[in-house]
Design a protein around this motif. Structure first.
Motif, PDB file in Angstrom:
ATOM      1  N   ARG A 236       0.832  -1.213   0.000  1.00 39.69           N
ATOM      2  CA  ARG A 236       0.000   0.000   0.000  1.00 39.69           C
ATOM      3  C   ARG A 236       0.863   1.258   0.000  1.00 39.69           C
ATOM      4  O   ARG A 236       0.559   2.237  -0.669  1.00 39.69           O
ATOM      5  N   MET A 237       1.952   1.257   0.745  1.00 44.12           N
ATOM      6  CA  MET A 237       2.833   2.426   0.814  1.00 44.12           C
ATOM      7  C   MET A 237       3.527   2.692  -0.520  1.00 44.12           C
ATOM      8  O   MET A 237       3.861   3.831  -0.827  1.00 44.12           O
ATOM      9  N   LYS A 238       3.754   1.652  -1.300  1.00 41.71           N
ATOM     10  CA  LYS A 238       4.401   1.815  -2.605  1.00 41.71           C
ATOM     11  C   LYS A 238       3.446   2.356  -3.657  1.00 41.71           C
ATOM     12  O   LYS A 238       3.890   2.791  -4.714  1.00 41.71           O
ATOM     13  N   SER A 239       2.159   2.345  -3.393  1.00 40.50           N
ATOM     14  CA  SER A 239       1.171   2.775  -4.365  1.00 40.50           C
ATOM     15  C   SER A 239       1.277   4.277  -4.610  1.00 40.50           C
ATOM     16  O   SER A 239       1.196   5.086  -3.686  1.00 40.50           O
ATOM     17  N   ALA A 240       1.450   4.644  -5.854  1.00 44.74           N
ATOM     18  CA  ALA A 240       1.526   6.060  -6.221  1.00 44.74           C
ATOM     19  C   ALA A 240       0.133   6.666  -6.336  1.00 44.74           C
ATOM     20  O   ALA A 240      -0.052   7.865  -6.144  1.00 44.74           O
ATOM     21  N   SER A 241      -0.853   5.839  -6.638  1.00 43.25           N
ATOM     22  CA  SER A 241      -2.198   6.362  -6.867  1.00 43.25           C
ATOM     23  C   SER A 241      -3.041   6.458  -5.592  1.00 43.25           C
ATOM     24  O   SER A 241      -4.027   7.179  -5.559  1.00 43.25           O
ATOM     25  N   HIS A 242      -2.673   5.717  -4.549  1.00 36.15           N
ATOM     26  CA  HIS A 242      -3.439   5.729  -3.305  1.00 36.15           C
ATOM     27  C   HIS A 242      -2.494   6.005  -2.134  1.00 36.15           C
ATOM     28  O   HIS A 242      -1.916   5.069  -1.582  1.00 36.15           O
ATOM     29  N   PRO A 243      -2.326   7.260  -1.741  1.00 35.42           N
ATOM     30  CA  PRO A 243      -1.441   7.555  -0.612  1.00 35.42           C
ATOM     31  C   PRO A 243      -1.963   6.923   0.681  1.00 35.42           C
ATOM     32  O   PRO A 243      -3.153   6.657   0.826  1.00 35.42           O
ATOM     33  N   ALA A 244      -1.052   6.682   1.600  1.00 36.02           N
ATOM     34  CA  ALA A 244      -1.411   6.062   2.872  1.00 36.02           C
ATOM     35  C   ALA A 244      -2.346   6.972   3.653  1.00 36.02           C
ATOM     36  O   ALA A 244      -2.192   8.190   3.650  1.00 36.02           O
ATOM     37  N   THR A 245      -3.283   6.352   4.317  1.00 33.22           N
ATOM     38  CA  THR A 245      -4.225   7.112   5.134  1.00 33.22           C
ATOM     39  C   THR A 245      -3.604   7.375   6.506  1.00 33.22           C
ATOM     40  O   THR A 245      -2.607   6.749   6.893  1.00 33.22           O
ATOM     41  N   ASP A 246      -4.221   8.277   7.248  1.00 30.19           N
ATOM     42  CA  ASP A 246      -3.755   8.555   8.605  1.00 30.19           C
ATOM     43  C   ASP A 246      -3.840   7.302   9.478  1.00 30.19           C
ATOM     44  O   ASP A 246      -2.963   7.046  10.299  1.00 30.19           O
ATOM     45  N   ALA A 247      -4.884   6.526   9.291  1.00 28.97           N
ATOM     46  CA  ALA A 247      -5.053   5.294  10.068  1.00 28.97           C
ATOM     47  C   ALA A 247      -3.931   4.299   9.760  1.00 28.97           C
ATOM     48  O   ALA A 247      -3.421   3.631  10.671  1.00 28.97           O
TER      49      ALA A 247
END
Length: 84
Positions: free
Chosen positions: A42-53
């Motif tokens: 998930r952290m490597k995803s350029a299209s979906h930045p990590a959420t605060d949670a």
């Protein structure tokens, strides 16, 4: 004789040991690292930045899970030492 020849002549043994190691990892440690792998992807995803949670989880829950993994490794080493 080069390394490829040596590998080829022992391929069956290498595959057997590799399979056993993978099974042991799945049995003993996968539960500790599967969530971490998911967050890493998930952290490597350029299209979906990590959420605060997710960031909070990385800072709080993941370190605690690594302690659990370390304990599992310690128990695994102890069991293997007893078998020796």
């Amino acid at each position: 004789m080069d390394i490829q020849d040596v590998y080829a002549s022992h391929k069956e043994d290498i595959d057997s040991v590799t399979g056993w190691v993978n099974e042991e990892y799945q049995r003993c440690f996968e539960e500790h690292f599967a969530p971490v792998r998911g967050l890493y992807t998930r952290m490597k995803s350029a299209s979906h930045p990590a959420t605060d949670a997710e960031l909070e989880r990385i800072l709080t829950e993941i370190p605690l899970e690594m302690f659990a993994a370390a304990e599992a490794l310690s128990q695994y080493k102890l069991a293997k030492a007893v078998l020796k």
